[in-house]
Design a protein around this motif. Structure first.
Motif, PDB file in Angstrom:
ATOM      1  N   GLU A  32      -2.170   2.911   0.948  1.00  0.00           N
ATOM      2  CA  GLU A  32      -2.184   3.073   2.523  1.00  0.00           C
ATOM      3  C   GLU A  32      -3.140   1.485   2.255  1.00  0.00           C
ATOM      4  O   GLU A  32      -3.225   0.545   3.767  1.00  0.00           O
ATOM      5  CB  GLU A  32      -3.037   3.191   3.454  1.00  0.00           C
ATOM      6  N   GLU A  35      -3.456  -1.133   0.233  1.00  0.00           N
ATOM      7  CA  GLU A  35      -2.723  -2.052  -0.176  1.00  0.00           C
ATOM      8  C   GLU A  35      -1.797  -2.627   0.883  1.00  0.00           C
ATOM      9  O   GLU A  35      -1.530  -3.744   0.882  1.00  0.00           O
ATOM     10  CB  GLU A  35      -1.693  -1.301  -1.571  1.00  0.00           C
ATOM     11  N   GLU A  36      -0.863  -1.719   1.441  1.00  0.00           N
ATOM     12  CA  GLU A  36      -0.131  -2.318   2.943  1.00  0.00           C
ATOM     13  C   GLU A  36      -1.045  -2.979   3.604  1.00  0.00           C
ATOM     14  O   GLU A  36      -0.657  -3.792   4.549  1.00  0.00           O
ATOM     15  CB  GLU A  36      -0.045  -0.710   3.896  1.00  0.00           C
ATOM     16  N   ARG A  37      -2.148  -2.162   4.405  1.00  0.00           N
ATOM     17  CA  ARG A  37      -2.225  -2.873   5.656  1.00  0.00           C
ATOM     18  C   ARG A  37      -3.015  -4.495   5.091  1.00  0.00           C
ATOM     19  O   ARG A  37      -3.559  -5.568   5.767  1.00  0.00           O
ATOM     20  CB  ARG A  37      -4.755  -2.211   5.500  1.00  0.00           C
ATOM     21  N   GLU A  38      -3.356  -4.641   3.977  1.00  0.00           N
ATOM     22  CA  GLU A  38      -4.444  -6.038   3.142  1.00  0.00           C
ATOM     23  C   GLU A  38      -2.605  -6.648   3.116  1.00  0.00           C
ATOM     24  O   GLU A  38      -2.767  -7.827   3.876  1.00  0.00           O
ATOM     25  CB  GLU A  38      -4.456  -6.280   2.024  1.00  0.00           C
ATOM     26  N   ARG A  39      -1.965  -6.247   3.060  1.00  0.00           N
ATOM     27  CA  ARG A  39      -0.620  -7.195   2.817  1.00  0.00           C
ATOM     28  C   ARG A  39       0.311  -7.149   4.518  1.00  0.00           C
ATOM     29  O   ARG A  39       0.958  -8.323   4.912  1.00  0.00           O
ATOM     30  CB  ARG A  39       0.989  -6.383   2.374  1.00  0.00           C
ATOM     31  N   GLU A  40      -0.204  -6.105   5.813  1.00  0.00           N
ATOM     32  CA  GLU A  40      -0.108  -6.598   7.044  1.00  0.00           C
ATOM     33  C   GLU A  40      -0.853  -8.105   7.268  1.00  0.00           C
ATOM     34  O   GLU A  40      -0.534  -8.292   8.684  1.00  0.00           O
ATOM     35  CB  GLU A  40      -0.033  -5.592   7.912  1.00  0.00           C
ATOM     36  N   ARG A  41      -1.941  -8.135   6.639  1.00  0.00           N
ATOM     37  CA  ARG A  41      -3.013  -8.919   7.386  1.00  0.00           C
ATOM     38  C   ARG A  41      -2.922 -10.450   6.956  1.00  0.00           C
ATOM     39  O   ARG A  41      -2.562 -11.202   7.741  1.00  0.00           O
ATOM     40  CB  ARG A  41      -3.752  -8.762   6.571  1.00  0.00           C
TER      41      ARG A  41
END
Lengths: 87, 191
Positions: free
Chosen positions: B183, B185-191
């Motif tokens: 999760e 990792e996914e948040r970092e990608r969204e940012r």
């Protein structure tokens, strides 16, 4: 074998016309009767050639088969009477 | 049968032609003989024709039977060849890559189990933080590598944390960390 049975029926038809010629030679009356029969047959034969399509559908055979029968009948007549008259 | 056919055909021709050529038409007795022979000739020719027609029909039936048997044999051979080709292909696939096949089947098995228990695991899982960011990034990278190979969650947890699947607290903790890493990792990608 199919050719053999067709040939045999053809020969039977030829002999039948020879027999018709022999019957015609017996007496003047039989000669006229056979002449009338041959004339009627000739008329039917000509009409069959003219109405070959409608006849083929009525007899439930193909037009080619009907024409083959008519040609075979003509050949039988010529061969049968020819053999009788020439011998 | 053939002899009878031949004799009848020959006799019909002889009875037709011989009396007409040999006998005199002017004599009554000869004429009568000609008529009789012509009638007999017709009978012989028709009989021979019937025999030949029956023989021709039997021959046609035999030909149809032979064709049907040949078609059956060809069909059977084609079917067996097709089946043996499929078997060979499957065997070749199994021989060529047994490890990958095994890994795929294991991953599929784990995925099916995970889907059924996913809701329960979400409720029970608690976030746990790892002090070392380097360790986290290494683990995250390892997780992605294993996911790219097609591994399931339980197998990845077993590989990285060394915990087998079950209701043990160690497994739950490992699972929670696994989710947190993914999760994050996914948040970092969204940012």
């Amino acid at each position: 074998m199919r050719a053999v049975y067709l040939a045999n029926y053809f020969v039977a038809g030829c002999i039948a016309f020879s027999l018709l010629g022999w019957i015609a030679s017996l007496h003047p009356i039989t000669f006229r009767a056979v002449l009338c029969l041959i004339a009627a047959t000739a008329i039917i034969w000509c009409l069959s050639w003219l109405l070959d399509f409608s006849l083929s559908s009525a007899l439930k055979i193909s037009v080619r088969d009907l024409q083959a029968y008519l040609i075979a009948a003509g050949a039988m007549f010529l061969v049968g009477l020819g053999v009788y008259l020439c011998t | 049968m053939h002899l009878k056919l031949f004799v009848l055909s020959a006799s019909s021709l002889m009875l037709w032609l011989a009396p007409l050529t040999a006998l005199d038409k002017t004599l009554d007795i000869h004429k009568a003989l000609q008529g009789a022979s012509l009638t007999a000739a017709i009978a012989c020719a028709v009989t021979a024709g019937n025999i030949a027609r029956l023989q021709a029909e039997q021959n046609e039936i035999e030909e149809i039977k032979t064709r049907a048997i040949t078609a059956d044999v060809v069909d059977e051979i084609a079917t067996s060849a097709y089946i043996s080709q499929q078997q060979r292909q499957q065997e070749a696939e199994q021989i060529l890559n047994p490890r990958e096949h095994l890994e795929r089947s294991l991953a599929l098995t784990y995925d099916e189990d995970e889907r059924s228990e996913l809701s329960v695991q979400n409720q029970l899982a608690e976030p746990e933080q790892n002090g070392s960011e380097n360790g986290e990034s290494e683990r995250t990278e390892r997780i992605h590598q294993l996911q790219a190979k097609g591994w399931g969650k339980a197998k990845i947890i077993l590989e990285i944390w060394g915990v087998t699947k079950g209701g043990s607290p160690k497994y739950k903790a490992a699972e929670a960390e696994y989710k947190r890493l993914i999760e994050g990792e996914e948040r970092e990608r969204e940012r």
